[in-house]
Design a protein around this motif. Structure first.
Motif, PDB file in Angstrom:
ATOM      1  N   LEU A  69      40.882  49.753  29.696  1.00  0.00           N
ATOM      2  CA  LEU A  69      41.568  50.833  30.422  1.00  0.00           C
ATOM      3  C   LEU A  69      40.647  51.472  31.466  1.00  0.00           C
ATOM      4  CD1 LEU A  69      43.565  52.478  27.508  1.00  0.00           C
ATOM      5  CD2 LEU A  69      44.483  51.118  29.400  1.00  0.00           C
ATOM      6  N   ASP A  70      39.360  51.604  31.148  1.00  0.00           N
ATOM      7  CA  ASP A  70      38.405  52.141  32.122  1.00  0.00           C
ATOM      8  C   ASP A  70      38.278  51.207  33.321  1.00  0.00           C
ATOM      9  OD1 ASP A  70      37.918  54.388  30.617  1.00  0.00           O
ATOM     10  OD2 ASP A  70      36.039  53.635  29.741  1.00  0.00           O
ATOM     11  N   TYR A  71      38.295  49.913  33.054  1.00  0.00           N
ATOM     12  CA  TYR A  71      38.184  48.937  34.137  1.00  0.00           C
ATOM     13  C   TYR A  71      39.419  48.996  35.042  1.00  0.00           C
ATOM     14  CZ  TYR A  71      37.903  44.512  36.605  1.00  0.00           C
ATOM     15  OH  TYR A  71      37.864  43.558  37.579  1.00  0.00           O
ATOM     16  N   LEU A  72      40.571  49.161  34.428  1.00  0.00           N
ATOM     17  CA  LEU A  72      41.829  49.242  35.189  1.00  0.00           C
ATOM     18  C   LEU A  72      42.039  50.694  35.612  1.00  0.00           C
ATOM     19  CD1 LEU A  72      43.963  46.961  32.855  1.00  0.00           C
ATOM     20  CD2 LEU A  72      42.941  46.325  35.042  1.00  0.00           C
ATOM     21  N   VAL A  84      47.614  46.357  41.657  1.00  0.00           N
ATOM     22  CA  VAL A  84      47.494  45.400  40.550  1.00  0.00           C
ATOM     23  C   VAL A  84      46.888  46.094  39.330  1.00  0.00           C
ATOM     24  CG1 VAL A  84      46.353  43.273  39.784  1.00  0.00           C
ATOM     25  CG2 VAL A  84      47.381  43.382  42.056  1.00  0.00           C
ATOM     26  N   ASN A  85      45.882  46.932  39.547  1.00  0.00           N
ATOM     27  CA  ASN A  85      45.281  47.674  38.436  1.00  0.00           C
ATOM     28  C   ASN A  85      46.290  48.605  37.775  1.00  0.00           C
ATOM     29  OD1 ASN A  85      42.747  46.545  38.518  1.00  0.00           O
ATOM     30  ND2 ASN A  85      41.720  48.331  39.374  1.00  0.00           N
ATOM     31  N   VAL A  86      47.108  49.259  38.578  1.00  0.00           N
ATOM     32  CA  VAL A  86      48.132  50.165  38.029  1.00  0.00           C
ATOM     33  C   VAL A  86      49.112  49.366  37.176  1.00  0.00           C
ATOM     34  CG1 VAL A  86      50.068  51.670  38.619  1.00  0.00           C
ATOM     35  CG2 VAL A  86      47.910  51.871  39.873  1.00  0.00           C
ATOM     36  N   ARG A  87      49.564  48.230  37.700  1.00  0.00           N
ATOM     37  CA  ARG A  87      50.508  47.386  36.951  1.00  0.00           C
ATOM     38  C   ARG A  87      49.880  46.895  35.650  1.00  0.00           C
ATOM     39  NH1 ARG A  87      50.847  41.623  38.962  1.00  0.00           N
ATOM     40  NH2 ARG A  87      48.881  41.734  37.866  1.00  0.00           N
ATOM     41  N   ASP A  88      48.649  46.352  35.744  1.00  0.00           N
ATOM     42  CA  ASP A  88      47.984  45.809  34.564  1.00  0.00           C
ATOM     43  C   ASP A  88      47.711  46.893  33.516  1.00  0.00           C
ATOM     44  OD1 ASP A  88      48.088  43.384  35.826  1.00  0.00           O
ATOM     45  OD2 ASP A  88      45.936  43.273  36.264  1.00  0.00           O
ATOM     46  N   ARG A  89      47.344  48.079  33.969  1.00  0.00           N
ATOM     47  CA  ARG A  89      47.101  49.195  33.050  1.00  0.00           C
ATOM     48  C   ARG A  89      48.396  49.573  32.332  1.00  0.00           C
ATOM     49  NH1 ARG A  89      43.081  53.245  32.690  1.00  0.00           N
ATOM     50  NH2 ARG A  89      43.876  55.159  31.730  1.00  0.00           N
ATOM     51  N   ALA A  90      49.501  49.629  33.068  1.00  0.00           N
ATOM     52  CA  ALA A  90      50.799  49.969  32.461  1.00  0.00           C
ATOM     53  C   ALA A  90      51.188  48.921  31.418  1.00  0.00           C
ATOM     54  CB  ALA A  90      51.867  50.087  33.548  1.00  0.00           C
ATOM     55  N   MET A  91      50.954  47.651  31.720  1.00  0.00           N
ATOM     56  CA  MET A  91      51.291  46.593  30.757  1.00  0.00           C
ATOM     57  C   MET A  91      50.418  46.698  29.509  1.00  0.00           C
ATOM     58  SD  MET A  91      52.269  43.219  33.054  1.00  0.00           S
ATOM     59  CE  MET A  91      50.604  42.869  33.499  1.00  0.00           C
ATOM     60  N   LEU A  92      49.127  46.932  29.692  1.00  0.00           N
ATOM     61  CA  LEU A  92      48.215  47.040  28.566  1.00  0.00           C
ATOM     62  C   LEU A  92      48.578  48.233  27.674  1.00  0.00           C
ATOM     63  CD1 LEU A  92      45.680  45.906  27.228  1.00  0.00           C
ATOM     64  CD2 LEU A  92      44.326  47.400  28.698  1.00  0.00           C
ATOM     65  N   VAL A  93      48.869  49.362  28.295  1.00  0.00           N
ATOM     66  CA  VAL A  93      49.243  50.553  27.530  1.00  0.00           C
ATOM     67  C   VAL A  93      50.561  50.312  26.790  1.00  0.00           C
ATOM     68  CG1 VAL A  93      50.000  52.961  27.761  1.00  0.00           C
ATOM     69  CG2 VAL A  93      47.936  52.182  28.928  1.00  0.00           C
ATOM     70  N   LEU A  94      51.519  49.665  27.423  1.00  0.00           N
ATOM     71  CA  LEU A  94      52.807  49.388  26.772  1.00  0.00           C
ATOM     72  C   LEU A  94      52.619  48.454  25.570  1.00  0.00           C
ATOM     73  CD1 LEU A  94      55.804  50.083  26.993  1.00  0.00           C
ATOM     74  CD2 LEU A  94      56.091  48.056  28.426  1.00  0.00           C
ATOM     75  N   LEU A  95      51.796  47.429  25.729  1.00  0.00           N
ATOM     76  CA  LEU A  95      51.516  46.528  24.605  1.00  0.00           C
ATOM     77  C   LEU A  95      50.863  47.285  23.446  1.00  0.00           C
ATOM     78  CD1 LEU A  95      50.150  43.314  26.352  1.00  0.00           C
ATOM     79  CD2 LEU A  95      52.235  43.485  25.001  1.00  0.00           C
ATOM     80  N   ALA A  96      49.854  48.085  23.762  1.00  0.00           N
ATOM     81  CA  ALA A  96      49.139  48.821  22.714  1.00  0.00           C
ATOM     82  C   ALA A  96      50.041  49.854  22.043  1.00  0.00           C
ATOM     83  CB  ALA A  96      47.907  49.498  23.309  1.00  0.00           C
ATOM     84  N   ASP A  97      50.901  50.485  22.806  1.00  0.00           N
ATOM     85  CA  ASP A  97      51.759  51.546  22.278  1.00  0.00           C
ATOM     86  C   ASP A  97      52.879  51.000  21.396  1.00  0.00           C
ATOM     87  OD1 ASP A  97      52.425  54.500  22.428  1.00  0.00           O
ATOM     88  OD2 ASP A  97      54.322  53.643  23.139  1.00  0.00           O
ATOM     89  N   THR A  98      53.429  49.853  21.757  1.00  0.00           N
ATOM     90  CA  THR A  98      54.615  49.348  21.057  1.00  0.00           C
ATOM     91  C   THR A  98      54.327  48.241  20.054  1.00  0.00           C
ATOM     92  OG1 THR A  98      55.057  47.652  22.715  1.00  0.00           O
ATOM     93  CG2 THR A  98      56.071  49.835  23.062  1.00  0.00           C
ATOM     94  N   PRO A 111      52.854  55.832  27.812  1.00  0.00           N
ATOM     95  CA  PRO A 111      53.183  54.765  28.767  1.00  0.00           C
ATOM     96  C   PRO A 111      54.181  55.227  29.826  1.00  0.00           C
ATOM     97  CG  PRO A 111      53.409  53.961  26.531  1.00  0.00           C
ATOM     98  CD  PRO A 111      53.168  55.424  26.442  1.00  0.00           C
ATOM     99  N   ALA A 112      55.052  56.152  29.474  1.00  0.00           N
ATOM    100  CA  ALA A 112      56.040  56.638  30.448  1.00  0.00           C
ATOM    101  C   ALA A 112      55.384  57.368  31.608  1.00  0.00           C
ATOM    102  CB  ALA A 112      57.040  57.563  29.745  1.00  0.00           C
ATOM    103  N   ARG A 113      54.215  57.976  31.356  1.00  0.00           N
ATOM    104  CA  ARG A 113      53.509  58.710  32.423  1.00  0.00           C
ATOM    105  C   ARG A 113      52.761  57.787  33.376  1.00  0.00           C
ATOM    106  NH1 ARG A 113      51.866  62.222  28.057  1.00  0.00           N
ATOM    107  NH2 ARG A 113      49.833  61.217  28.118  1.00  0.00           N
ATOM    108  N   ILE A 114      52.418  56.606  32.970  1.00  0.00           N
ATOM    109  CA  ILE A 114      51.582  55.727  33.795  1.00  0.00           C
ATOM    110  C   ILE A 114      52.328  55.141  34.953  1.00  0.00           C
ATOM    111  CG2 ILE A 114      50.316  53.545  33.779  1.00  0.00           C
ATOM    112  CD1 ILE A 114      49.138  54.360  31.181  1.00  0.00           C
TER     113      ILE A 114
END
Length: 185
Positions: free
Chosen positions: A119-122, A128-142, A182-185
């Motif tokens: 998450l720090d890297y993204l 692309v970083n915003v998209r990848d961060r949102a995907m990573l957070v969604l995976l971790a959250d759900t 994830p909704a905020r990202i």
């Protein structure tokens, strides 16, 4: 006279092919049943295979294969022998053989520190970083599968209501809620 083991395996593989099974499933059956053919011999009539023979064969598999592989082989063997019993009106030598129970493996997951590093890297410095961060957070959250995320489209995502509709394992569709983060990202 009952058919030979080789003939029965050939007919079973043909039946599986025309039964709309995937090519991978048909190859899986073929590989496992060819191993059985090598053990018993292709010309042996199926009526001569006994429950004891199958138990000895499975015991030999246990001596050389991992538990998950033994379970997979046993699953294929049970399906094959149930089919031969129906197809050729012969007794099912595997009728009383049970599939080994699966072991209880601990779920594999990323360490919290690794997730924070990602998450720090993204950092959101690029789209692309915003998209990848949102995907990573969604995976971790759900806890959804990566395949579910890969098939997610905007029309199946409700940020305001905090849920998405995903298709996992090729066909299983389910509603996946997520938290406010994830909704905020």
């Amino acid at each position: 006279m009952s058919p030979s083991l080789s003939e029965a395996v050939g007919e079973f593989i043909l039946d599986q092919s025309v039964s709309m099974n995937s090519p991978e499933t048909v190859r899986w059956y073929s590989t496992i049943l060819n191993s059985m053919l090598s053990h018993f011999g292709p010309q042996l009539p199926i009526a001569l295979i006994t429950p004891h023979d199958l138990r000895e064969y499975i015991k030999r598999l246990r001596d050389r294969l991992a538990d998950a592989s033994v379970r997979s082989h046993t699953t294929a063997l049970l399906a094959f022998w149930a089919w031969t019993s129906r197809e050729y009106s012969t007794p099912n030598p595997a009728g009383n053989i049970k599939r080994p129970k699966p072991g209880k493996a601990a779920p594999r997951s990323a360490m919290a520190g690794d997730l924070i590093k990602l998450l720090d890297y993204l950092d959101g410095s690029t789209d692309v970083n915003v998209r990848d961060r949102a995907m990573l957070v969604l995976l971790a959250d759900t806890g959804m599968r990566v395949g579910g995320l890969a098939t997610l489209t905007l029309d199946r995502l409700s940020v305001a209501d905090q849920f998405c509709i995903v298709t996992e394992k090729g066909h299983d569709v389910r509603r996946v809620p997520f938290t406010a983060y994830p909704a905020r990202i």
